[in-house]
Enzyme design. Structure first.
Site, PDB file in Angstrom:
ATOM      1  N   ASN A   9      -5.382  -1.384  -2.960  1.00 28.59           N
ATOM      2  CA  ASN A   9      -6.796  -1.040  -3.538  1.00 28.59           C
ATOM      3  C   ASN A   9      -7.233  -1.312  -4.929  1.00 28.59           C
ATOM      4  OD1 ASN A   9      -9.247   0.458  -4.057  1.00 28.59           O
ATOM      5  ND2 ASN A   9      -8.199   2.398  -3.919  1.00 28.59           N
ATOM      6  N   TRP A  10      -7.836  -2.391  -4.942  1.00 26.58           N
ATOM      7  CA  TRP A  10      -8.197  -3.023  -6.346  1.00 26.58           C
ATOM      8  C   TRP A  10      -8.960  -2.032  -7.060  1.00 26.58           C
ATOM      9  CZ3 TRP A  10      -8.721  -8.925  -5.290  1.00 26.58           C
ATOM     10  CH2 TRP A  10      -7.382  -9.279  -5.202  1.00 26.58           C
ATOM     11  N   LYS A  11      -9.643  -1.096  -6.455  1.00 28.44           N
ATOM     12  CA  LYS A  11     -10.752  -0.419  -7.036  1.00 28.44           C
ATOM     13  C   LYS A  11     -11.763  -0.991  -8.121  1.00 28.44           C
ATOM     14  CE  LYS A  11      -7.055   3.328  -7.191  1.00 28.44           C
ATOM     15  NZ  LYS A  11      -6.702   4.308  -7.795  1.00 28.44           N
ATOM     16  N   HIS A  96     -11.694   8.389  -0.423  1.00 28.95           N
ATOM     17  CA  HIS A  96     -10.791   8.307  -1.544  1.00 28.95           C
ATOM     18  C   HIS A  96     -11.017   9.231  -2.599  1.00 28.95           C
ATOM     19  CE1 HIS A  96      -8.454   6.796  -5.058  1.00 28.95           C
ATOM     20  NE2 HIS A  96      -7.826   6.221  -4.279  1.00 28.95           N
ATOM     21  N   GLU A  98     -11.035   9.468  -5.680  1.00 30.33           N
ATOM     22  CA  GLU A  98     -11.988   9.196  -6.751  1.00 30.33           C
ATOM     23  C   GLU A  98     -13.409   9.227  -6.106  1.00 30.33           C
ATOM     24  OE1 GLU A  98     -10.307   5.262  -7.734  1.00 30.33           O
ATOM     25  OE2 GLU A  98      -8.490   6.381  -8.443  1.00 30.33           O
ATOM     26  N   GLU A 168      -2.719  10.820   0.052  1.00 28.15           N
ATOM     27  CA  GLU A 168      -2.781  10.499  -1.281  1.00 28.15           C
ATOM     28  C   GLU A 168      -2.962  11.597  -2.322  1.00 28.15           C
ATOM     29  OE1 GLU A 168      -3.874   6.073  -1.864  1.00 28.15           O
ATOM     30  OE2 GLU A 168      -5.568   7.318  -2.155  1.00 28.15           O
ATOM     31  N   GLY A 174      -2.611   7.147  -9.786  1.00 26.97           N
ATOM     32  CA  GLY A 174      -2.704   6.530 -11.206  1.00 26.97           C
ATOM     33  C   GLY A 174      -2.170   7.344 -12.269  1.00 26.97           C
ATOM     34  N   SER A 214       0.749   6.012  -7.183  1.00 28.63           N
ATOM     35  CA  SER A 214       1.846   5.463  -8.075  1.00 28.63           C
ATOM     36  C   SER A 214       2.938   4.875  -7.216  1.00 28.63           C
ATOM     37  CB  SER A 214       2.421   6.544  -8.935  1.00 28.63           C
ATOM     38  OG  SER A 214       1.357   6.900  -9.810  1.00 28.63           O
ATOM     39  N   GLY A 235      -2.677   1.203  -5.582  1.00 28.97           N
ATOM     40  CA  GLY A 235      -3.442   0.948  -6.607  1.00 28.97           C
ATOM     41  C   GLY A 235      -2.972  -0.009  -7.717  1.00 28.97           C
TER      42      GLY A 235
HETATM   43  P1  PGA Z   1      -2.190   4.213  -7.867  1.00 26.32           P
HETATM   44  O1  PGA Z   1      -3.330   4.345  -6.880  1.00 26.32           O
HETATM   45  O2  PGA Z   1      -1.248   3.311  -6.949  1.00 26.32           O
HETATM   46  O3  PGA Z   1      -2.641   3.301  -9.101  1.00 26.32           O
HETATM   47  O4  PGA Z   1      -1.587   5.384  -7.820  1.00 26.32           O
HETATM   48  C1  PGA Z   1      -3.467   4.477  -5.365  1.00 26.32           C
HETATM   49  C2  PGA Z   1      -4.820   4.541  -4.789  1.00 26.32           C
HETATM   50  O5  PGA Z   1      -5.616   5.681  -5.359  1.00 26.32           O
HETATM   51  O6  PGA Z   1      -5.010   4.291  -3.635  1.00 26.32           O
END
Ligand code: PGA
Length: 251
Positions: A9-11, A96, A98, A168, A174, A214, A235
């Site tokens: 997931n490159w966001k 997600h 976010e 998640e 993150g 993470s 991510g």
């Molecule tokens: P992260 O993000 O690996 O940076 O914790 C994971 C995600 O939000 O899918």
């Protein structure tokens, strides 16, 4: 048996040029050393078509990071399932944390998005997870139950075969704080049992339940050793090619 999915997931990261450079490196590496997991990249919308051209005929799939439930119309800034499929995606991340936290998405909207993704033949990667406060107050399973029941509202046992679930925990995204393999195994088993109650044991066993939060090349091995962890949604550690390759080749 649930298939293994390793998804990036490159966001909101990478220009199209940067995405193409990564894609070429990934493609070459997988040609030299194929893996059995489904490898999925979720780039920003702006790079999907360029990456679809890079990945054409190969084993790497693309995911959209979001979808809007309507098929077309006056929804400024939104993208439909038809557009996502047309651009070359097979998957779509939905719900997600976010999007839930920063853009106010609730379970009803997420349910409409999952339904729209299925209508267009996209496999939704449906994200669920509790916050730290919820876990600390012992409410994590209540929260997961509500997210699953409301997010999958009105979906059938047949629909469930075409959905992936990403557990998640918000506190692990993150933050560099990975949930322990034991915590993830426990949550995945809970989700699988819930799906089993809702749709039957056989249907539940076929759903890929992947973990995100993470994930790195250092912890992927211990996470994947747990029987209920069918893959990962990565991510930060998916943005660098060497780091993502180390995750894909965790064996
Ligand atoms: P992260 O993000 O690996 O940076 O914790 C994971 C995600 O939000 O899918």
């Amino acid at each position: 048996m649930a298939g293994t999915i390793i998804a990036a997931n490159w966001k909101m990261n990478k220009t199209t040029g940067q995405a193409i450079e990564f894609a070429r490196g990934l493609k070459d590496a997988l040609l030299k050393k194929p893996v059995s997991a489904a490898v999925v990249i979720a780039p920003p919308f702006t790079s999907i078509e360029a990456l679809a051209a890079e990945f054409r005929g190969g084993d790497i799939s693309l995911a959209a990071q979001n979808i809007y439930p309507a098929s077309s119309g006056p929804f400024t800034g939104e993208i439909s399932g038809e557009m996502i499929v047309d651009a070359g995606c097979r998957y779509c991340i939905v719900g997600h944390s976010e999007r839930r936290q920063l853009f106010g998405e609730d379970n009803a909207l997420i349910n409409a998005k999952i339904t729209a993704a299925l209508n267009y033949g996209l496999m939704p990667i449906f994200c669920i997870g509790e916050t730290l406060e919820e876990r600390n107050s012992g409410a994590e399973f209540t929260v997961l139950t509500k997210q699953v029941k409301e997010g999958l509202n009105k979906l059938t046992a047949n629909d469930i075969k075409k959905i992936g679930i990403a557990y998640e925990p918000v506190w692990a995204i993150g933050t560099g704080k990975t949930a322990t393999p034991g915590q993830v195994q426990e949550a995945h088993l809970f989700i699988r049992n819930l799906l089993s109650e809702m749709y039957g044991e056989k249907e539940a066993a076929g759903v890929s339940i992947i973990y995100g939060g993470s994930v790195t090349s250092d912890n992927i091995g211990s996470l994947m050793a747990e029987p209920e962890i069918n893959g990962v949604l990565v991510g930060s550690a998916s943005l660098d090619l060497a780091s993502f390759l180390a995750i894909i080749n965790f064996h």
